[in-house]
Scaffold this motif. Sequence first.
Motif, PDB file in Angstrom:
ATOM      1  N   PRO A 158       0.856  -1.203   0.000  1.00 23.95           N
ATOM      2  CA  PRO A 158       0.000   0.000   0.000  1.00 23.95           C
ATOM      3  C   PRO A 158       0.884   1.244   0.000  1.00 23.95           C
ATOM      4  O   PRO A 158       1.795   1.356   0.810  1.00 23.95           O
ATOM      5  CB  PRO A 158      -0.777  -0.122   1.315  1.00 23.95           C
ATOM      6  N   TYR A 159       0.625   2.169  -0.915  1.00 25.97           N
ATOM      7  CA  TYR A 159       1.466   3.371  -0.954  1.00 25.97           C
ATOM      8  C   TYR A 159       0.657   4.638  -1.222  1.00 25.97           C
ATOM      9  O   TYR A 159       1.098   5.732  -0.884  1.00 25.97           O
ATOM     10  CB  TYR A 159       2.572   3.230  -1.996  1.00 25.97           C
ATOM     11  N   GLU A 160      -0.517   4.528  -1.849  1.00 19.39           N
ATOM     12  CA  GLU A 160      -1.326   5.709  -2.126  1.00 19.39           C
ATOM     13  C   GLU A 160      -2.668   5.589  -1.419  1.00 19.39           C
ATOM     14  O   GLU A 160      -3.192   4.482  -1.265  1.00 19.39           O
ATOM     15  CB  GLU A 160      -1.529   5.889  -3.637  1.00 19.39           C
ATOM     16  N   LYS A 161      -3.182   6.702  -0.973  1.00 20.32           N
ATOM     17  CA  LYS A 161      -4.490   6.705  -0.321  1.00 20.32           C
ATOM     18  C   LYS A 161      -5.528   7.221  -1.316  1.00 20.32           C
ATOM     19  O   LYS A 161      -5.433   8.336  -1.803  1.00 20.32           O
ATOM     20  CB  LYS A 161      -4.477   7.585   0.931  1.00 20.32           C
ATOM     21  N   LEU A 162      -6.496   6.358  -1.620  1.00 15.24           N
ATOM     22  CA  LEU A 162      -7.535   6.702  -2.577  1.00 15.24           C
ATOM     23  C   LEU A 162      -8.873   6.827  -1.869  1.00 15.24           C
ATOM     24  O   LEU A 162      -9.134   6.130  -0.890  1.00 15.24           O
ATOM     25  CB  LEU A 162      -7.633   5.633  -3.672  1.00 15.24           C
ATOM     26  N   ALA A 163      -9.700   7.705  -2.359  1.00  8.48           N
ATOM     27  CA  ALA A 163     -11.034   7.884  -1.791  1.00  8.48           C
ATOM     28  C   ALA A 163     -12.006   8.210  -2.918  1.00  8.48           C
ATOM     29  O   ALA A 163     -11.613   8.593  -4.024  1.00  8.48           O
ATOM     30  CB  ALA A 163     -11.033   8.996  -0.744  1.00  8.48           C
ATOM     31  N   ILE A 164     -13.275   8.057  -2.630  1.00  5.48           N
ATOM     32  CA  ILE A 164     -14.327   8.253  -3.625  1.00  5.48           C
ATOM     33  C   ILE A 164     -14.770   9.715  -3.653  1.00  5.48           C
ATOM     34  O   ILE A 164     -14.835  10.376  -2.620  1.00  5.48           O
ATOM     35  CB  ILE A 164     -15.518   7.323  -3.313  1.00  5.48           C
ATOM     36  N   SER A 165     -15.064  10.184  -4.859  1.00  4.93           N
ATOM     37  CA  SER A 165     -15.551  11.548  -5.059  1.00  4.93           C
ATOM     38  C   SER A 165     -16.874  11.541  -5.814  1.00  4.93           C
ATOM     39  O   SER A 165     -17.182  10.595  -6.546  1.00  4.93           O
ATOM     40  CB  SER A 165     -14.540  12.367  -5.874  1.00  4.93           C
ATOM     41  N   ILE A 166     -17.611  12.618  -5.641  1.00  6.85           N
ATOM     42  CA  ILE A 166     -18.853  12.848  -6.377  1.00  6.85           C
ATOM     43  C   ILE A 166     -18.679  14.094  -7.233  1.00  6.85           C
ATOM     44  O   ILE A 166     -18.307  15.154  -6.730  1.00  6.85           O
ATOM     45  CB  ILE A 166     -20.050  13.051  -5.425  1.00  6.85           C
ATOM     46  N   SER A 167     -18.946  13.946  -8.531  1.00  9.77           N
ATOM     47  CA  SER A 167     -18.894  15.077  -9.457  1.00  9.77           C
ATOM     48  C   SER A 167     -20.298  15.392  -9.948  1.00  9.77           C
ATOM     49  O   SER A 167     -21.107  14.488 -10.171  1.00  9.77           O
ATOM     50  CB  SER A 167     -18.003  14.762 -10.661  1.00  9.77           C
ATOM     51  N   THR A 168     -20.580  16.683 -10.126  1.00  8.98           N
ATOM     52  CA  THR A 168     -21.879  17.108 -10.636  1.00  8.98           C
ATOM     53  C   THR A 168     -21.676  18.109 -11.764  1.00  8.98           C
ATOM     54  O   THR A 168     -20.564  18.598 -11.997  1.00  8.98           O
ATOM     55  CB  THR A 168     -22.723  17.766  -9.523  1.00  8.98           C
ATOM     56  N   SER A 169     -22.765  18.424 -12.439  1.00 14.30           N
ATOM     57  CA  SER A 169     -22.725  19.408 -13.515  1.00 14.30           C
ATOM     58  C   SER A 169     -22.351  20.778 -12.956  1.00 14.30           C
ATOM     59  O   SER A 169     -22.699  21.113 -11.814  1.00 14.30           O
ATOM     60  CB  SER A 169     -24.080  19.475 -14.208  1.00 14.30           C
ATOM     61  N   VAL A 170     -21.629  21.553 -13.750  1.00 12.77           N
ATOM     62  CA  VAL A 170     -21.241  22.897 -13.318  1.00 12.77           C
ATOM     63  C   VAL A 170     -22.460  23.776 -13.112  1.00 12.77           C
ATOM     64  O   VAL A 170     -22.498  24.624 -12.215  1.00 12.77           O
ATOM     65  CB  VAL A 170     -20.283  23.533 -14.349  1.00 12.77           C
ATOM     66  N   SER A 171     -23.470  23.589 -13.932  1.00 15.94           N
ATOM     67  CA  SER A 171     -24.691  24.388 -13.797  1.00 15.94           C
ATOM     68  C   SER A 171     -25.910  23.480 -13.880  1.00 15.94           C
ATOM     69  O   SER A 171     -25.909  22.482 -14.601  1.00 15.94           O
ATOM     70  CB  SER A 171     -24.760  25.437 -14.910  1.00 15.94           C
ATOM     71  N   GLY A 172     -26.928  23.804 -13.129  1.00 20.94           N
ATOM     72  CA  GLY A 172     -28.176  23.040 -13.174  1.00 20.94           C
ATOM     73  C   GLY A 172     -28.160  21.871 -12.212  1.00 20.94           C
ATOM     74  O   GLY A 172     -27.127  21.374 -11.786  1.00 20.94           O
ATOM     75  N   GLY A 173     -29.352  21.436 -11.849  1.00 25.69           N
ATOM     76  CA  GLY A 173     -29.493  20.299 -10.948  1.00 25.69           C
ATOM     77  C   GLY A 173     -29.438  20.696  -9.497  1.00 25.69           C
ATOM     78  O   GLY A 173     -28.886  21.732  -9.126  1.00 25.69           O
ATOM     79  N   ALA A 174     -30.020  19.846  -8.672  1.00 30.25           N
ATOM     80  CA  ALA A 174     -30.009  20.110  -7.229  1.00 30.25           C
ATOM     81  C   ALA A 174     -28.596  19.945  -6.692  1.00 30.25           C
ATOM     82  O   ALA A 174     -27.882  19.026  -7.072  1.00 30.25           O
ATOM     83  CB  ALA A 174     -30.964  19.140  -6.527  1.00 30.25           C
ATOM     84  N   PRO A 175     -28.140  20.832  -5.821  1.00 28.25           N
ATOM     85  CA  PRO A 175     -26.779  20.729  -5.279  1.00 28.25           C
ATOM     86  C   PRO A 175     -26.613  19.479  -4.421  1.00 28.25           C
ATOM     87  O   PRO A 175     -27.554  19.024  -3.764  1.00 28.25           O
ATOM     88  CB  PRO A 175     -26.634  22.005  -4.454  1.00 28.25           C
ATOM     89  N   ILE A 176     -25.413  18.934  -4.434  1.00 26.31           N
ATOM     90  CA  ILE A 176     -25.069  17.795  -3.586  1.00 26.31           C
ATOM     91  C   ILE A 176     -23.964  18.255  -2.654  1.00 26.31           C
ATOM     92  O   ILE A 176     -22.802  18.403  -3.051  1.00 26.31           O
ATOM     93  CB  ILE A 176     -24.626  16.586  -4.426  1.00 26.31           C
ATOM     94  N   ALA A 177     -24.338  18.531  -1.407  1.00 26.23           N
ATOM     95  CA  ALA A 177     -23.404  19.079  -0.428  1.00 26.23           C
ATOM     96  C   ALA A 177     -23.044  18.080   0.658  1.00 26.23           C
ATOM     97  O   ALA A 177     -22.084  18.281   1.400  1.00 26.23           O
ATOM     98  CB  ALA A 177     -23.997  20.340   0.202  1.00 26.23           C
ATOM     99  N   LYS A 178     -23.814  17.001   0.766  1.00 30.91           N
ATOM    100  CA  LYS A 178     -23.539  15.947   1.753  1.00 30.91           C
ATOM    101  C   LYS A 178     -24.005  14.621   1.170  1.00 30.91           C
ATOM    102  O   LYS A 178     -24.734  14.568   0.176  1.00 30.91           O
ATOM    103  CB  LYS A 178     -24.257  16.241   3.066  1.00 30.91           C
ATOM    104  N   ILE A 179     -23.573  13.526   1.790  1.00 33.23           N
ATOM    105  CA  ILE A 179     -23.831  12.195   1.235  1.00 33.23           C
ATOM    106  C   ILE A 179     -25.321  11.925   1.079  1.00 33.23           C
ATOM    107  O   ILE A 179     -25.771  11.372   0.065  1.00 33.23           O
ATOM    108  CB  ILE A 179     -23.160  11.111   2.110  1.00 33.23           C
ATOM    109  N   ASP A 180     -26.126  12.327   2.048  1.00 33.05           N
ATOM    110  CA  ASP A 180     -27.565  12.056   1.971  1.00 33.05           C
ATOM    111  C   ASP A 180     -28.237  12.765   0.804  1.00 33.05           C
ATOM    112  O   ASP A 180     -29.347  12.382   0.395  1.00 33.05           O
ATOM    113  CB  ASP A 180     -28.254  12.433   3.282  1.00 33.05           C
ATOM    114  N   ASP A 181     -27.585  13.780   0.249  1.00 36.22           N
ATOM    115  CA  ASP A 181     -28.147  14.454  -0.924  1.00 36.22           C
ATOM    116  C   ASP A 181     -28.159  13.558  -2.155  1.00 36.22           C
ATOM    117  O   ASP A 181     -28.816  13.870  -3.155  1.00 36.22           O
ATOM    118  CB  ASP A 181     -27.355  15.730  -1.239  1.00 36.22           C
TER     119      ASP A 181
END
Length: 314
Positions: A158-181
């Motif tokens: 093990p040498y790198e730490k990886l984690a999951i990300s969420i990407s959304t559209s730059v404009s439009g759609g409901a914002p996703i600010a926390k996991i429950d969103d």
Amino acid sequence: MIGVDRACELISAMVCHIIAYKNEPHEEDDGFQRNGTSMNQPIIAGGIFAAFVFAAQVANAQDCSPKIPDSLLTTPGHFVMATSPTLPPMAYADQQGVLKGLRVELGYEIAKRLCLKPEYISTEYATMVPGLQGGRWDMINAGLFVTPERLKILYMIPYEKLAISISTSVSGGAPIAKIDDLAGKRISTDIGGYAERKIRELNEDFKTRGLPEMTINLFDNYATVYQALRAGQVDAAVSIDPVAKQYQDRGEFTHALNGMYPTPGSLSFGSKDIAEAVAAALKEMEADGYLDKLMSEYGVSRADGGIVVEGPQG
């Protein structure tokens, strides 16, 4: 300065053995073939000029004594690595077919310090573990996640730490600010990988808590994961932190959430002796500052616990 014969030899090792295939892989899976994917058609050729430059850089390393005996190597005097060049900035091929990225650079440096000639084989994640077990390469350099199942059959550093990300559209759609969103949203991710597993677990959590479940759309690789978001087919794309950050830096998508479910990524081996030789090279890089400098340049964190070889016991 190296002679013409030596330069040609090094160029051949880098160019002729960088083999890619028609179908792009996804970030990572369980090491088994899916959906009858064909691996027959080479698509990446070379980068001859870049190979020549690198040949000059590593010429001195080729004159030292190899740290791994030929009897353990796929090809005597060579260090053959499997990678997935579809994950910028971790590993990717530029427009000329030259492999670049954090993992690619790290692999070249490892080979240099082992006094071996570097070779990359570009392949799908589904073939990596079987290929290692079948003696097609000496190391998997693709950030395989460390799991209890894999540690039963692989030696992993093990040498790198990886984690999951969420990407959304730059404009439009409901914002996703926390996991429950994410509840009730349409999301895209790569098939069979760590992200899919964690998103399905999150769906079960939503169900238990009475929240609407996500609609999960699976794709073969991150390029198509993000194409679905670009086309408006989904509300969010699920990837890993460095990939999502690069898309945001390009101004294509918003990096809405990051650092979810962190886990170490690894260098993986079938041979304990090879793993230990690579670990020694990594410790040298750690001591002289090369490793931390490389990781920081790409914005990737080191895995916890230092440089250790984990794997089958007994």
